[in-house]
Design a protein around this motif. Structure first.
Motif, mmCIF file in Angstrom:
data_model
loop_
_atom_site.group_PDB
_atom_site.id
_atom_site.type_symbol
_atom_site.label_atom_id
_atom_site.label_comp_id
_atom_site.label_asym_id
_atom_site.label_seq_id
_atom_site.Cartn_x
_atom_site.Cartn_y
_atom_site.Cartn_z
ATOM 1 N N SER A 11 8.559 3.232 5.102
ATOM 2 C CA SER A 11 9.503 3.781 4.129
ATOM 3 C C SER A 11 10.620 2.799 3.780
ATOM 4 O O SER A 11 11.332 3.007 2.802
ATOM 5 C CB SER A 11 10.110 5.084 4.648
ATOM 6 N N ASP A 12 10.765 1.733 4.575
ATOM 7 C CA ASP A 12 11.816 0.756 4.301
ATOM 8 C C ASP A 12 11.267 -0.496 3.624
ATOM 9 O O ASP A 12 11.941 -1.534 3.585
ATOM 10 C CB ASP A 12 12.529 0.366 5.591
ATOM 11 N N ALA A 13 10.051 -0.407 3.094
ATOM 12 C CA ALA A 13 9.419 -1.567 2.481
ATOM 13 C C ALA A 13 8.730 -1.192 1.178
ATOM 14 O O ALA A 13 8.309 -0.052 0.995
ATOM 15 C CB ALA A 13 8.394 -2.178 3.432
ATOM 16 N N ALA A 14 8.633 -2.165 0.291
ATOM 17 C CA ALA A 14 7.790 -1.983 -0.885
ATOM 18 C C ALA A 14 6.339 -1.866 -0.429
ATOM 19 O O ALA A 14 5.973 -2.335 0.648
ATOM 20 C CB ALA A 14 7.942 -3.159 -1.834
ATOM 21 N N TRP A 37 10.815 0.492 -2.233
ATOM 22 C CA TRP A 37 10.873 1.323 -1.032
ATOM 23 C C TRP A 37 11.268 2.759 -1.310
ATOM 24 O O TRP A 37 10.809 3.666 -0.626
ATOM 25 C CB TRP A 37 11.805 0.694 0.005
ATOM 26 N N ARG A 38 12.076 2.999 -2.317
ATOM 27 C CA ARG A 38 12.444 4.369 -2.665
ATOM 28 C C ARG A 38 11.664 4.901 -3.857
ATOM 29 O O ARG A 38 11.851 6.047 -4.255
ATOM 30 C CB ARG A 38 13.943 4.445 -2.955
ATOM 31 N N ARG A 49 4.642 7.224 -4.078
ATOM 32 C CA ARG A 49 4.716 7.245 -2.620
ATOM 33 C C ARG A 49 5.439 8.481 -2.132
ATOM 34 O O ARG A 49 6.273 9.055 -2.849
ATOM 35 C CB ARG A 49 5.405 5.987 -2.098
ATOM 36 N N ASP A 50 5.135 8.871 -0.922
ATOM 37 C CA ASP A 50 5.794 9.977 -0.240
ATOM 38 C C ASP A 50 6.258 9.435 1.101
ATOM 39 O O ASP A 50 5.471 9.334 2.049
ATOM 40 C CB ASP A 50 4.820 11.147 -0.061
ATOM 41 N N ASN A 51 7.508 9.065 1.183
ATOM 42 C CA ASN A 51 8.012 8.431 2.406
ATOM 43 C C ASN A 51 8.040 9.396 3.586
ATOM 44 O O ASN A 51 7.951 8.966 4.733
ATOM 45 C CB ASN A 51 9.386 7.837 2.157
ATOM 46 N N LEU A 57 11.805 -4.598 -2.539
ATOM 47 C CA LEU A 57 11.440 -4.601 -3.949
ATOM 48 C C LEU A 57 9.987 -5.049 -4.118
ATOM 49 O O LEU A 57 9.494 -5.851 -3.337
ATOM 50 C CB LEU A 57 12.375 -5.514 -4.741
ATOM 51 N N PRO A 58 9.309 -4.545 -5.133
ATOM 52 C CA PRO A 58 7.883 -4.848 -5.303
ATOM 53 C C PRO A 58 7.627 -6.295 -5.696
ATOM 54 O O PRO A 58 8.338 -6.863 -6.514
ATOM 55 C CB PRO A 58 7.458 -3.893 -6.420
#
Length: 124
Positions: A30-33, A53-54, A72-74, A103-104
């Protein structure tokens, strides 16, 4: 350590849809692209899509823009790739990967952990 497992691949006719999933275990992602890449038959692996990440930033390869959607669903540690209007040239092994930043990125060096991949075959 991070383990990534893809699912949802299969055989589909041109114009059809598939939804790929990438479930992460071990460390949180959840803390990464997160990104999706694919390797067509006989070709090099190529970038498909990535998400920050968000989830606020998304990046797509030109070849899939308007047809594919990454999300995504963190809370569940899972990333999706919704693929619509599939074409025979989308046939490939699709792999997800965890980014080294929030960031991606579009390059393979922007990712450190990779899944084994899931086969997508689009018939004409």
């Amino acid at each position: 350590q991070v383990q990534l497992v893809e699912s949802g691949g299969g055989l589909v006719q041109a114009g059809g849809s598939l939804r790929l999933s990438c479930l992460a275990s071990g460390r949180t992602v959840s803390d990464a692209a997160m990104g999706w890449f694919r390797r067509p038959p006989g070709k090099e692996r190529e970038f498909v899509a990535a998400i920050s990440w968000r989830g606020g930033l998304r990046s797509y390869a030109d070849s899939v823009k308007g047809r594919f959607t990454i999300s995504r669903d963190n809370a569940e540690n899972i990333v999706f790739l919704q693929m619509n209007s599939l074409k025979p040239e989308d046939t490939a092994v699709y792999s997800c990967a965890r980014g080294v930043r929030t960031l991606p990125g579009t390059g393979q060096s922007d990712y450190d952990y990779w899944g084994q991949g899931t086969q997508v075959t689009v018939s004409s």
